[in-house]
Design a protein around this motif. Sequence first.
Motif, PDB file in Angstrom:
ATOM      1  N   GLN A   1       0.832  -1.200   0.000  1.00  0.00           N
ATOM      2  CA  GLN A   1       0.000   0.000   0.000  1.00  0.00           C
ATOM      3  C   GLN A   1       0.872   1.258   0.000  1.00  0.00           C
ATOM      4  OE1 GLN A   1      -2.379  -0.916   3.466  1.00  0.00           O
ATOM      5  NE2 GLN A   1      -4.128  -1.552   2.212  1.00  0.00           N
ATOM      6  N   GLY A   2       1.959   1.220   0.770  1.00  0.00           N
ATOM      7  CA  GLY A   2       2.891   2.344   0.786  1.00  0.00           C
ATOM      8  C   GLY A   2       3.531   2.571  -0.575  1.00  0.00           C
ATOM      9  N   GLU A   3       3.913   1.478  -1.231  1.00  0.00           N
ATOM     10  CA  GLU A   3       4.484   1.576  -2.580  1.00  0.00           C
ATOM     11  C   GLU A   3       3.484   2.209  -3.538  1.00  0.00           C
ATOM     12  OE1 GLU A   3       5.653  -2.267  -3.965  1.00  0.00           O
ATOM     13  OE2 GLU A   3       7.236  -2.451  -2.487  1.00  0.00           O
ATOM     14  N   ASN A   4       2.238   1.768  -3.465  1.00  0.00           N
ATOM     15  CA  ASN A   4       1.200   2.314  -4.343  1.00  0.00           C
ATOM     16  C   ASN A   4       1.013   3.807  -4.114  1.00  0.00           C
ATOM     17  OD1 ASN A   4       0.657  -0.041  -5.708  1.00  0.00           O
ATOM     18  ND2 ASN A   4      -0.998  -0.652  -4.352  1.00  0.00           N
ATOM     19  N   GLU A   5       1.031   4.238  -2.850  1.00  0.00           N
ATOM     20  CA  GLU A   5       0.880   5.656  -2.534  1.00  0.00           C
ATOM     21  C   GLU A   5       2.042   6.455  -3.105  1.00  0.00           C
ATOM     22  OE1 GLU A   5      -1.724   7.375  -1.192  1.00  0.00           O
ATOM     23  OE2 GLU A   5      -2.706   5.430  -1.428  1.00  0.00           O
ATOM     24  N   LEU A   6       3.249   5.915  -2.985  1.00  0.00           N
ATOM     25  CA  LEU A   6       4.427   6.594  -3.527  1.00  0.00           C
ATOM     26  C   LEU A   6       4.323   6.725  -5.040  1.00  0.00           C
ATOM     27  CD1 LEU A   6       7.239   7.817  -3.179  1.00  0.00           C
ATOM     28  CD2 LEU A   6       8.159   5.501  -3.318  1.00  0.00           C
ATOM     29  N   LEU A   7       3.903   5.659  -5.703  1.00  0.00           N
ATOM     30  CA  LEU A   7       3.751   5.709  -7.162  1.00  0.00           C
ATOM     31  C   LEU A   7       2.675   6.707  -7.576  1.00  0.00           C
ATOM     32  CD1 LEU A   7       4.132   1.933  -8.012  1.00  0.00           C
ATOM     33  CD2 LEU A   7       5.738   3.760  -8.556  1.00  0.00           C
ATOM     34  N   LYS A   8       1.596   6.793  -6.801  1.00  0.00           N
ATOM     35  CA  LYS A   8       0.542   7.765  -7.104  1.00  0.00           C
ATOM     36  C   LYS A   8       1.090   9.189  -6.981  1.00  0.00           C
ATOM     37  CE  LYS A   8      -3.382   4.977  -5.553  1.00  0.00           C
ATOM     38  NZ  LYS A   8      -4.402   4.829  -4.499  1.00  0.00           N
ATOM     39  N   LYS A   9       1.885   9.425  -5.926  1.00  0.00           N
ATOM     40  CA  LYS A   9       2.464  10.754  -5.723  1.00  0.00           C
ATOM     41  C   LYS A   9       3.419  11.099  -6.861  1.00  0.00           C
ATOM     42  CE  LYS A   9       2.101  10.821  -0.707  1.00  0.00           C
ATOM     43  NZ  LYS A   9       2.827  10.773   0.573  1.00  0.00           N
ATOM     44  N   LEU A  10       4.232  10.139  -7.265  1.00  0.00           N
ATOM     45  CA  LEU A  10       5.160  10.385  -8.378  1.00  0.00           C
ATOM     46  C   LEU A  10       4.397  10.698  -9.661  1.00  0.00           C
ATOM     47  CD1 LEU A  10       7.886   7.651  -7.815  1.00  0.00           C
ATOM     48  CD2 LEU A  10       8.177  10.115  -7.612  1.00  0.00           C
TER      49      LEU A  10
END
Length: 148
Positions: free
Chosen positions: A126-135
């Motif tokens: 979930q953290g990875e997904n949030e980071l990718l969304k922010k990028l």
Amino acid sequence: MILGVVKLSKKLFTNEEIRILSQNKYVKNISSKGNTYSDEFKMLFINENEKGKFPREIFSECGFDINILGIERVKSAGKRWHSTFHRNGISQLQDTRKYNTGRPSERDLSIEEKYEKLQAKLKLLQGENELLKKLEMIERCVIKGNLK
């Protein structure tokens, strides 16, 4: 099975170079022999590299002094991350040393322990997904020229 040989750079960082590099937000850890880049930087690198930017350009834009790092170190990191990404996906670029605590346990895990491990893995994903969304959001803003 031999996965490949990593040629280590013979250049050692001086104390001053370590001080300078450690101030970069994308440096996770640094010693005289080498450095560890943040997972965020690796993902950013892959994203920019896929758009056609050269490793040297990406490192420079992210505040790294190429003269300190050395062009061979930059090129080898880029090649390593690029091949890892295309072979195994973005998740394999993560530094997993913080999760590996030595030899794997040989005993069977209880249902509760398996559940806890799966919960931890879910939170990581979930953290990875949030980071990718922010990028992706930052990328859209840059393209539109809305980044302030």
